[in-house]
Design a protein around this motif. Structure first.
Motif, PDB file in Angstrom:
ATOM      1  N   SER A  93       0.838  -1.194   0.000  1.00  0.00           N
ATOM      2  CA  SER A  93       0.000   0.000   0.000  1.00  0.00           C
ATOM      3  C   SER A  93       0.881   1.255   0.000  1.00  0.00           C
ATOM      4  O   SER A  93       1.877   1.325   0.723  1.00  0.00           O
ATOM      5  CB  SER A  93      -0.912   0.014   1.232  1.00  0.00           C
ATOM      6  N   GLY A  94       0.524   2.210  -0.846  1.00  0.00           N
ATOM      7  CA  GLY A  94       1.300   3.440  -0.964  1.00  0.00           C
ATOM      8  C   GLY A  94       2.450   3.350  -1.943  1.00  0.00           C
ATOM      9  O   GLY A  94       3.189   4.304  -2.122  1.00  0.00           O
ATOM     10  N   ASN A 103      -1.011   0.941  -5.533  1.00  0.00           N
ATOM     11  CA  ASN A 103      -1.818   0.312  -4.496  1.00  0.00           C
ATOM     12  C   ASN A 103      -2.137   1.382  -3.465  1.00  0.00           C
ATOM     13  O   ASN A 103      -1.237   1.921  -2.827  1.00  0.00           O
ATOM     14  CB  ASN A 103      -1.057  -0.851  -3.847  1.00  0.00           C
ATOM     15  N   VAL A 104      -3.428   1.679  -3.313  1.00  0.00           N
ATOM     16  CA  VAL A 104      -3.871   2.631  -2.299  1.00  0.00           C
ATOM     17  C   VAL A 104      -4.807   1.870  -1.363  1.00  0.00           C
ATOM     18  O   VAL A 104      -5.962   1.612  -1.701  1.00  0.00           O
ATOM     19  CB  VAL A 104      -4.587   3.855  -2.917  1.00  0.00           C
ATOM     20  N   ASP A 105      -4.275   1.454  -0.227  1.00  0.00           N
ATOM     21  CA  ASP A 105      -5.049   0.706   0.777  1.00  0.00           C
ATOM     22  C   ASP A 105      -5.753  -0.510   0.183  1.00  0.00           C
ATOM     23  O   ASP A 105      -6.930  -0.762   0.447  1.00  0.00           O
ATOM     24  CB  ASP A 105      -6.056   1.616   1.478  1.00  0.00           C
ATOM     25  N   GLY A 106      -5.051  -1.252  -0.666  1.00  0.00           N
ATOM     26  CA  GLY A 106      -5.588  -2.480  -1.228  1.00  0.00           C
ATOM     27  C   GLY A 106      -6.417  -2.309  -2.485  1.00  0.00           C
ATOM     28  O   GLY A 106      -6.911  -3.282  -3.040  1.00  0.00           O
ATOM     29  N   ASP A 148      -3.108   9.032   0.451  1.00  0.00           N
ATOM     30  CA  ASP A 148      -4.216   8.181   0.882  1.00  0.00           C
ATOM     31  C   ASP A 148      -5.533   8.512   0.201  1.00  0.00           C
ATOM     32  O   ASP A 148      -6.456   7.696   0.205  1.00  0.00           O
ATOM     33  CB  ASP A 148      -4.402   8.270   2.403  1.00  0.00           C
TER      34      ASP A 148
END
Length: 107
Positions: free
Chosen positions: A14-15, A30-33, A56
């Motif tokens: 993530s990130g 990937n942003v928080d899955g 985020d």
């Protein structure tokens, strides 16, 4: 549509982002899955978006010019960029991550 393998989902934290070497190159995030794919080249100049700063709120900041783009739509959110980034569909099959590219782009 041509499906291009990016990596295993667990290999992209993530990130983080990964550059996919197709023509033109694609940056996958990937942003928080949740996975997003946009054109890797900033619409304002010659900068790799995969090297940008992922936020985020599903945006990415260009590493050279501080332009910000929405990863969901590709929309430019601040100057100096005014043109959007092209977006691409992302598919997850099991634990494998793919980006879908139209045949005319991948050629």
């Amino acid at each position: 549509m041509k499906r291009i393998f990016v990596c295993k989902t667990g290999e992209l934290a993530s990130g983080e982002a990964r550059k996919v070497e197709v023509n033109p190159a694609v940056a996958v995030f990937n942003v928080d899955g949740v996975f997003y794919a946009v054109a890797d080249r900033c619409s304002h100049g010659n900068a790799s978006m995969s090297e940008g700063y992922v936020e985020d709120d599903a945006t990415v900041e260009c590493p050279l010019h501080a332009a910000r783009f929405c990863l969901k739509t590709g929309a430019a959110q601040c100057l100096p960029a005014t043109e959007p980034l092209r977006t691409f569909p992302v598919a997850v099959a099991g634990d494998e991550l793919y980006v879908e590219i139209s045949e005319e782009v991948a050629a």
